[in-house]
Motif scaffolding. Structure first.
Motif, PDB file in Angstrom:
ATOM      1  N   ALA A  23       7.368  -2.399   6.962  1.00 39.98           N
ATOM      2  CA  ALA A  23       6.049  -2.818   6.502  1.00 39.98           C
ATOM      3  C   ALA A  23       4.958  -2.358   7.457  1.00 39.98           C
ATOM      4  CB  ALA A  23       6.008  -4.338   6.333  1.00 39.98           C
ATOM      5  N   GLU A  24       5.235  -2.399   8.754  1.00 41.43           N
ATOM      6  CA  GLU A  24       4.262  -1.929   9.732  1.00 41.43           C
ATOM      7  C   GLU A  24       4.006  -0.437   9.577  1.00 41.43           C
ATOM      8  OE1 GLU A  24       2.296  -3.319  11.898  1.00 41.43           O
ATOM      9  OE2 GLU A  24       2.917  -5.365  11.458  1.00 41.43           O
ATOM     10  N   VAL A  25       5.062   0.319   9.335  1.00 46.82           N
ATOM     11  CA  VAL A  25       4.897   1.757   9.127  1.00 46.82           C
ATOM     12  C   VAL A  25       4.039   2.011   7.890  1.00 46.82           C
ATOM     13  CG1 VAL A  25       6.096   3.907   8.546  1.00 46.82           C
ATOM     14  CG2 VAL A  25       7.018   2.400  10.311  1.00 46.82           C
ATOM     15  N   GLY A  26       4.320   1.293   6.808  1.00 49.63           N
ATOM     16  CA  GLY A  26       3.530   1.445   5.599  1.00 49.63           C
ATOM     17  C   GLY A  26       2.066   1.109   5.826  1.00 49.63           C
ATOM     18  N   THR A  27       1.811   0.021   6.547  1.00 56.29           N
ATOM     19  CA  THR A  27       0.444  -0.366   6.867  1.00 56.29           C
ATOM     20  C   THR A  27      -0.255   0.710   7.678  1.00 56.29           C
ATOM     21  OG1 THR A  27       1.005  -2.715   6.826  1.00 56.29           O
ATOM     22  CG2 THR A  27      -0.983  -2.092   8.029  1.00 56.29           C
ATOM     23  N   MET A  28       0.468   1.284   8.638  1.00 53.17           N
ATOM     24  CA  MET A  28      -0.096   2.354   9.452  1.00 53.17           C
ATOM     25  C   MET A  28      -0.493   3.551   8.602  1.00 53.17           C
ATOM     26  SD  MET A  28       1.816   4.820  12.126  1.00 53.17           S
ATOM     27  CE  MET A  28       2.587   5.503  10.667  1.00 53.17           C
ATOM     28  N   LEU A  29       0.345   3.909   7.642  1.00 51.07           N
ATOM     29  CA  LEU A  29       0.036   5.050   6.781  1.00 51.07           C
ATOM     30  C   LEU A  29      -1.246   4.817   5.995  1.00 51.07           C
ATOM     31  CD1 LEU A  29       3.565   6.008   5.386  1.00 51.07           C
ATOM     32  CD2 LEU A  29       2.316   7.033   7.290  1.00 51.07           C
ATOM     33  N   GLY A  30      -1.411   3.601   5.499  1.00 44.88           N
ATOM     34  CA  GLY A  30      -2.623   3.281   4.773  1.00 44.88           C
ATOM     35  C   GLY A  30      -3.851   3.363   5.657  1.00 44.88           C
ATOM     36  N   ARG A  31      -3.747   2.872   6.868  1.00 40.38           N
ATOM     37  CA  ARG A  31      -4.888   2.897   7.789  1.00 40.38           C
ATOM     38  C   ARG A  31      -5.237   4.315   8.211  1.00 40.38           C
ATOM     39  NH1 ARG A  31      -3.335  -2.247  11.712  1.00 40.38           N
ATOM     40  NH2 ARG A  31      -3.693  -3.879  10.152  1.00 40.38           N
ATOM     41  N   LEU A  32      -4.241   5.174   8.244  1.00 38.41           N
ATOM     42  CA  LEU A  32      -4.486   6.575   8.584  1.00 38.41           C
ATOM     43  C   LEU A  32      -5.041   7.366   7.409  1.00 38.41           C
ATOM     44  CD1 LEU A  32      -1.262   7.444  10.640  1.00 38.41           C
ATOM     45  CD2 LEU A  32      -3.582   7.222  11.521  1.00 38.41           C
ATOM     46  N   GLY A  33      -5.066   6.759   6.228  1.00 36.70           N
ATOM     47  CA  GLY A  33      -5.512   7.471   5.043  1.00 36.70           C
ATOM     48  C   GLY A  33      -4.522   8.518   4.575  1.00 36.70           C
ATOM     49  N   ALA A  34      -3.244   8.287   4.845  1.00 42.43           N
ATOM     50  CA  ALA A  34      -2.209   9.261   4.523  1.00 42.43           C
ATOM     51  C   ALA A  34      -1.685   9.083   3.103  1.00 42.43           C
ATOM     52  CB  ALA A  34      -1.050   9.130   5.508  1.00 42.43           C
ATOM     53  N   THR A  55      -0.894  -1.380  -0.238  1.00 40.46           N
ATOM     54  CA  THR A  55      -1.827  -2.473   0.070  1.00 40.46           C
ATOM     55  C   THR A  55      -2.876  -2.036   1.083  1.00 40.46           C
ATOM     56  OG1 THR A  55      -0.125  -4.132  -0.387  1.00 40.46           O
ATOM     57  CG2 THR A  55      -1.988  -4.821   0.973  1.00 40.46           C
ATOM     58  N   ALA A  56      -2.458  -1.180   2.035  1.00 38.45           N
ATOM     59  CA  ALA A  56      -3.368  -0.723   3.088  1.00 38.45           C
ATOM     60  C   ALA A  56      -4.198   0.485   2.668  1.00 38.45           C
ATOM     61  CB  ALA A  56      -2.577  -0.396   4.352  1.00 38.45           C
ATOM     62  N   GLY A  57      -3.978   0.985   1.462  1.00 41.55           N
ATOM     63  CA  GLY A  57      -4.820   2.050   0.955  1.00 41.55           C
ATOM     64  C   GLY A  57      -4.220   3.429   0.895  1.00 41.55           C
ATOM     65  N   ALA A  58      -2.927   3.563   1.171  1.00 38.53           N
ATOM     66  CA  ALA A  58      -2.287   4.873   1.089  1.00 38.53           C
ATOM     67  C   ALA A  58      -2.069   5.283  -0.365  1.00 38.53           C
ATOM     68  CB  ALA A  58      -0.945   4.858   1.821  1.00 38.53           C
ATOM     69  N   HIS A  59      -2.028   6.570  -0.594  1.00 32.55           N
ATOM     70  CA  HIS A  59      -1.644   7.123  -1.891  1.00 32.55           C
ATOM     71  C   HIS A  59      -0.125   7.251  -1.886  1.00 32.55           C
ATOM     72  CE1 HIS A  59      -2.176   9.458  -5.589  1.00 32.55           C
ATOM     73  NE2 HIS A  59      -1.293  10.312  -5.115  1.00 32.55           N
TER      74      HIS A  59
END
Length: 217
Positions: A23-34, A55-59
Motif C-alpha cells: 500500500a505504501e508503494v502504491g501511495t508513493m506512485l500516486g504522489r509521484l504522478g506515475a 486513491t493517491a492519484g496514479a493512473h
C-alpha cells in the motif's frame, strides 16, 4: 517519472506487513504522478498496491491474460485494461509499457517477471532496471544467489546496470545481506525516522530509489 511496472504476489495468505508495504508503494506512485502497470488481478499485493495507487492519484493499467478474465479474477480498479493471451504476452507488454520495474515480495510468477526483465537487459534488448523491494529481507536469498552466480562468471555484464536492491525493514533487528547494489539503505532504528508514523520511512526509501533511477533511464 512516467510508468512503473509492479511485480508482486496475488496471494492472500501472507503476513499483513507485506500488504502495508504494498500500500505504501502504491501511495508513493500516486504522489509521484506515475502510471502503475501491473498484472491486473484483484487479490493479494496486486490489489493492495493498485488500490493505494489509484486513491493517491496514479493512473492504473492492468495487463490481464485471458485466464484471469475467464475465472473472474480481474480487478475493478483499472483506468486502462490491456488484454493478452497468456503470461508470456503479459510480461512483454509490461516491459514495453514501463520505464522502471519494481518487485515487491512474490512467488514463482514474480520471479518469472523479474528474470524476464533482467535476461532481456543482459543481451541488450533494453536498458531498464528492476528495483527489488527487499521487504524484511524477503529477497536476501535471491540476492545471495545472484551474487554467487555473478562471482562465478555466469551473469553477463555488470549486474548493477539492471538490478537495484532497496532494503526495507519492517522490524529493527532484521538481518540484511549486502545486496548487489544499493542506492538507498534504510533502517527503522535511526533518529532520522523517529518522526514518521507507521511505515512512512518506506515512502522515503523508495522515493529516493525511483527518483535516482528516473535520472539515469
Amino acid at each position: 517519472m512516467k510508468s512503473v511496472a509492479i511485480f508482486c504476489a496475488a496471494s492472500e495468505n501472507i503476513a499483513p506487513g507485506y500488504f502495508e508495504a504494498a500500500a505504501e508503494v502504491g501511495t508513493m506512485l500516486g504522489r509521484l504522478g506515475a502510471t502503475m502497470v501491473y498484472g491486473g488481478a484483484r487479490f493479494g499485493l496486486m490489489e493492495a498496491t493498485a488500490k493505494a495507487a489509484k486513491t493517491a492519484g496514479a493512473h492504473v493499467v492492468g495487463v490481464v491474460p485471458d485466464i484471469l478474465v475467464d475465472r473472474g479474477r480481474v480487478s475493478s480498479l483499472h483506468d486502462e485494461q490491456v488484454g493478452c493471451r497468456n503470461l508470456s504476452e503479459r510480461k512483454d507488454i509490461m516491459l514495453e509499457r514501463s520505464d522502471i520495474h519494481v518487485a515487491l515480495p512474490g512467488g514463482v510468477g514474480t520471479l518469472d517477471e523479474i528474470f524476464h526483465v533482467m535476461a532481456a537487459a543482459t543481451i541488450g534488448y533494453h536498458t531498464k532496471r528492476v528495483v527489488l523491494c527487499n521487504v524484511n529481507g524477503y529477497w536476501n536469498t535471491l540476492c545471495a544467489a545472484l551474487e554467487e552466480m555473478s562471482q562465478a562468471g555466469f551473469v553477463r555484464g555488470e549486474i548493477d546496470k539492471y538490478l537495484v536492491v532497496a532494503n526495507i525493514p519492517l522490524f529493527a533487528d532484521v538481518p540484511f545481506l549486502p545486496g548487489v547494489v544499493q542506492l538507498t539503505y534504510v533502517q527503522n532504528t535511526g533518529a532520522a525516522f523517529s518522526s514518521f508514523e507507521g511505515m512512512r520511512w518506506l515512502f522515503v526509501a523508495l522515493f529516493v530509489v525511483l527518483t535516482v533511477l528516473s535520472f539515469v533511464l
